[in-house]
Design a protein around this motif. Structure first.
Motif, mmCIF file in Angstrom:
data_model
loop_
_atom_site.group_PDB
_atom_site.id
_atom_site.type_symbol
_atom_site.label_atom_id
_atom_site.label_comp_id
_atom_site.label_asym_id
_atom_site.label_seq_id
_atom_site.Cartn_x
_atom_site.Cartn_y
_atom_site.Cartn_z
ATOM 1 N N UNK A 332 0.822 -1.222 0.000
ATOM 2 C CA UNK A 332 0.000 0.000 0.000
ATOM 3 C C UNK A 332 0.853 1.267 0.000
ATOM 4 N N UNK A 333 1.932 1.287 0.786
ATOM 5 C CA UNK A 333 2.721 2.512 0.942
ATOM 6 C C UNK A 333 3.705 2.725 -0.201
ATOM 7 N N UNK A 334 4.283 1.645 -0.719
ATOM 8 C CA UNK A 334 5.314 1.773 -1.753
ATOM 9 C C UNK A 334 4.779 1.411 -3.141
ATOM 10 N N UNK A 335 3.989 0.323 -3.225
ATOM 11 C CA UNK A 335 3.442 -0.086 -4.519
ATOM 12 C C UNK A 335 2.108 0.583 -4.831
ATOM 13 N N UNK A 336 1.454 1.145 -3.802
ATOM 14 C CA UNK A 336 0.239 1.921 -4.019
ATOM 15 C C UNK A 336 -0.992 1.127 -4.367
ATOM 16 N N UNK A 337 -1.096 -0.119 -3.891
ATOM 17 C CA UNK A 337 -2.289 -0.913 -4.187
ATOM 18 C C UNK A 337 -2.609 -1.845 -3.027
ATOM 19 N N UNK A 338 -3.914 -2.129 -2.858
ATOM 20 C CA UNK A 338 -4.371 -3.113 -1.888
ATOM 21 C C UNK A 338 -5.240 -4.165 -2.553
ATOM 22 N N UNK A 339 -5.249 -4.206 -3.884
ATOM 23 C CA UNK A 339 -6.045 -5.155 -4.653
ATOM 24 C C UNK A 339 -5.281 -6.471 -4.763
ATOM 25 N N UNK A 340 -5.717 -7.477 -4.016
ATOM 26 C CA UNK A 340 -4.969 -8.737 -3.947
ATOM 27 C C UNK A 340 -4.984 -9.511 -5.254
ATOM 28 N N UNK A 341 -5.877 -9.171 -6.180
ATOM 29 C CA UNK A 341 -5.918 -9.868 -7.470
ATOM 30 C C UNK A 341 -5.030 -9.206 -8.511
ATOM 31 N N UNK A 342 -4.477 -8.040 -8.201
ATOM 32 C CA UNK A 342 -3.688 -7.300 -9.188
ATOM 33 C C UNK A 342 -2.270 -7.843 -9.279
ATOM 34 N N UNK A 343 -1.678 -7.680 -10.451
ATOM 35 C CA UNK A 343 -0.295 -8.092 -10.656
ATOM 36 C C UNK A 343 0.648 -7.261 -9.790
ATOM 37 N N UNK A 344 0.332 -5.971 -9.615
ATOM 38 C CA UNK A 344 1.199 -5.091 -8.840
ATOM 39 C C UNK A 344 1.230 -5.509 -7.372
ATOM 40 N N UNK A 345 0.060 -5.866 -6.815
ATOM 41 C CA UNK A 345 0.009 -6.320 -5.422
ATOM 42 C C UNK A 345 0.855 -7.583 -5.247
ATOM 43 N N UNK A 346 0.682 -8.548 -6.140
ATOM 44 C CA UNK A 346 1.414 -9.802 -6.008
ATOM 45 C C UNK A 346 2.900 -9.626 -6.256
ATOM 46 N N UNK A 347 3.268 -8.649 -7.106
ATOM 47 C CA UNK A 347 4.680 -8.317 -7.267
ATOM 48 C C UNK A 347 5.246 -7.797 -5.949
ATOM 49 N N UNK A 348 4.483 -6.914 -5.296
ATOM 50 C CA UNK A 348 4.919 -6.397 -3.999
ATOM 51 C C UNK A 348 4.969 -7.474 -2.931
ATOM 52 N N UNK A 349 3.975 -8.371 -2.932
ATOM 53 C CA UNK A 349 3.943 -9.454 -1.952
ATOM 54 C C UNK A 349 5.128 -10.402 -2.151
ATOM 55 N N UNK A 350 5.445 -10.695 -3.414
ATOM 56 C CA UNK A 350 6.612 -11.540 -3.689
ATOM 57 C C UNK A 350 7.898 -10.857 -3.225
ATOM 58 N N UNK A 351 7.961 -9.522 -3.410
ATOM 59 C CA UNK A 351 9.161 -8.789 -2.994
ATOM 60 C C UNK A 351 9.315 -8.813 -1.475
ATOM 61 N N UNK A 352 8.196 -8.772 -0.759
ATOM 62 C CA UNK A 352 8.256 -8.894 0.698
ATOM 63 C C UNK A 352 8.842 -10.249 1.083
ATOM 64 N N UNK A 353 8.460 -11.303 0.347
ATOM 65 C CA UNK A 353 9.049 -12.612 0.603
ATOM 66 C C UNK A 353 10.557 -12.600 0.405
ATOM 67 N N UNK A 354 11.025 -11.891 -0.641
ATOM 68 C CA UNK A 354 12.461 -11.776 -0.874
ATOM 69 C C UNK A 354 13.126 -11.013 0.266
ATOM 70 N N UNK A 355 12.489 -9.934 0.712
ATOM 71 C CA UNK A 355 13.041 -9.145 1.809
ATOM 72 C C UNK A 355 13.162 -9.984 3.079
ATOM 73 N N UNK A 356 12.135 -10.786 3.341
ATOM 74 C CA UNK A 356 12.215 -11.681 4.498
ATOM 75 C C UNK A 356 13.385 -12.657 4.322
ATOM 76 N N UNK A 357 13.576 -13.103 3.098
ATOM 77 C CA UNK A 357 14.690 -13.982 2.818
ATOM 78 C C UNK A 357 16.032 -13.307 3.048
ATOM 79 N N UNK A 358 16.140 -12.034 2.649
ATOM 80 C CA UNK A 358 17.377 -11.276 2.862
ATOM 81 C C UNK A 358 17.661 -11.143 4.348
ATOM 82 N N UNK A 359 16.607 -10.925 5.124
ATOM 83 C CA UNK A 359 16.780 -10.855 6.581
ATOM 84 C C UNK A 359 17.425 -12.135 7.099
#
Length: 498
Positions: A332-359
């Motif tokens: 919502x804050x960086x990708x600007x979407x809360x639509x869980x069916x959108x490609x942009x939301x899922x791109x952001x969600x996947x990136x969060x998974x990568x960030x967790x992995x980096x941690x």
């Protein structure tokens, strides 16, 4: 009589199971909110739905610790029967989670999955205390931190890897979990079972007779304190105070019409107070059972454990704020979407998974440097430095506009994560009696679970009341909490370095 010094590879084998355990936790932490949102959960409801996990841990860990202290199997030993049973159950739950057709089934599976992971994980902490001397325990917990880091990195990154390396779709129709998430959970289930099985097969444990010899030859700090008699009157007073506080807080929620999530916290406080009173009356009736022992020994915690409690509380409050709100905050804050069916939301969600992995990757890389830092400063100062870096990393989420820069933020969080998983446990085990190592390790989990319950109860209320329901602010609050935890570390009595 001293415990023998274990080789590097012996410590490696006894810690290897954490690689699988963290596969499970990483998939849970990085994807549960995503699964809940996909199945229709609202952002301000996420924290409450996550409560299945901490409530389960609150109940399961001290019980498993209590019974594992009293278990001895001629082939599997004291802790390993619980490793194996929990691994089987957790692997089944990991396969079920991404196939949940409705929200309430996903919440129920989370409950089962977290209970199973806790059955496996709790004895692993005591396993280090059982098998290693004080001089090797910091290394032992650092080794666990290393495997947690590796397992977390791979587990968190799997959806991104499936999507970007194997071109598997990371989107799905409304209410359906993407294939990238499903395949990740299947691999996690296999990794969990096989890694734990490696530790079960390749590790050994001291017999009860050997432990008795160690206790006779070596005075364990905390032993006397843990045997202090707690009067039933004190137990009743403690219970009554908790009940009054819980009931008054519940009445305040009703009177001011506050968010109903807060009932979980206030009613929980009152209920624990009732358990203290019940245990006191059972003791007066000369009852002697597991429930009485668990509720009485809560008031006998060694001094070091009591001092570490607030450190753990604020540390894990910060981590849970990130796990619960990282996906919704970043999308919502960086990708600007809360639509869980959108490609942009899922791109952001996947990136969060990568960030967790980096941690997790950072935690793995620095895990063996933390004992070095502690050697040249102290374990307390090392923990303060690491937690401060983590707090600043969480706060920086608010100021980052380019999601790529969040990689820098996660370096600080990863350093703090490595320290959280090693230094408090290394300080604690030196203050615990060996015959209650499993139980007190389970009780120590309270200070991980309680902050999650508080986070689940308060963060949604705080976001709605003060931050216009913007989840990014939960990460800022978490960052401040982590810095507070670092400062509180300085007041802990550390047997080795003080």
């Amino acid at each position: 009589m001293e415990k023998r010094r274990l080789s590097f590879w012996e410590i490696w084998n006894m810690s290897f199971g954490f690689l699988g355990i963290q596969f499970g936790f990483a998939l849970q932490n990085a994807n549960t909110s995503r699964i809940f949102e996909t199945l229709g959960a609202q952002v301000d409801e996420l924290a409450v739905y996550w409560l299945a996990a901490p409530v389960t841990g609150l109940i399961v860990q001290p019980i498993i610790g209590y019974f594992s202290d009293r278990t001895w199997h001629k082939k599997l030993g004291r802790r390993r029967p619980y490793f194996l049973a929990g691994a089987i159950l957790a692997s089944i739950a990991l396969c079920l989670m991404p196939n949940s057709p409705i929200l309430w089934m996903a919440i129920g599976v989370l409950w089962i999955m977290d209970a199973s992971i806790n059955i496996t994980m709790e004895p692993f902490r005591a396993f280090v205390g059982d098998n290693l001397s004080d001089k090797q325990r910091t290394l032992g917990f650092a080794m666990q931190s290393f495997f947690i880091g590796i397992g977390g990195f791979v587990g968190s990154s799997l959806p991104y890897v499936f999507s970007n390396w194997f071109n598997i779709s990371d989107t799905a129709p409304e209410g359906v979990i993407p294939d990238t998430v499903k395949y990740s959970f299947y691999i996690g289930a296999a990794a969990f079972f096989l890694a734990v099985l490696w530790t079960v097969v390749r590790s050994k444990e001291y017999t009860p007779e050997e432990f008795e010899a160690f206790e006779k030859a070596n005075h364990v700090e905390g032993e006397e304190e843990s045997q202090i008699e707690v009067s039933t009157n004190k137990q009743v007073r403690t219970g009554l105070v908790m009940m009054v506080i819980g009931l008054l807080a519940t009445m305040a929620i009703v009177f001011y019409d506050l968010k109903k999530d807060l009932y979980i916290l206030t009613v929980g406080i009152a209920f624990v107070g009732l358990l203290f009173i019940l245990a006191a009356f059972l003791r007066r009736a000369n009852a002697n059972n597991g429930f009485v022992s668990i509720m009485t020994d809560l008031l006998r915690m060694p001094k070091t454990m009591k001092q570490l409690a607030p450190v753990q509380f604020f540390s894990w409050f910060a981590m849970f704020s990130m796990w619960i709100y990282a996906t919704s905050g970043v999308t919502s804050h960086i990708y600007g979407t809360s639509d869980t069916t959108s490609s942009l939301y899922n791109e952001g969600a996947d990136w969060v998974g990568v960030l967790m992995g980096i941690k997790f990757l950072v935690a793995a890389l620095v895990s063996f440097l933390i004992p070095v830092l502690a050697k040249y400063t102290s374990r307390k100062w090392a923990h303060l430095i690491c937690l401060t870096l983590g707090g600043l990393g969480l706060i920086s989420y608010y100021f980052v506009g380019n999601p790529d820069y969040l990689l820098i933020s996660m370096i600080g969080v990863g350093i703090s994560w490595a320290s959280i998983l090693s230094i408090p446990y290394a300080m604690l085990t030196g203050a615990l009696p060996s015959n209650k190592m499993g139980y007190y390790m389970g009780v120590f989990n309270f200070f991980i679970v309680i902050p999650q319950i508080v986070a689940a109860s308060l963060l949604g209320f705080m976001l709605n009341s003060f931050f216009n329901s913007e989840p990014i602010y939960a990460l800022v609050v978490g960052g401040v909490s982590m810095i507070i935890a670092g400062l509180l570390t300085l007041r802990v009595t550390d047997k080795i370095t003080d």
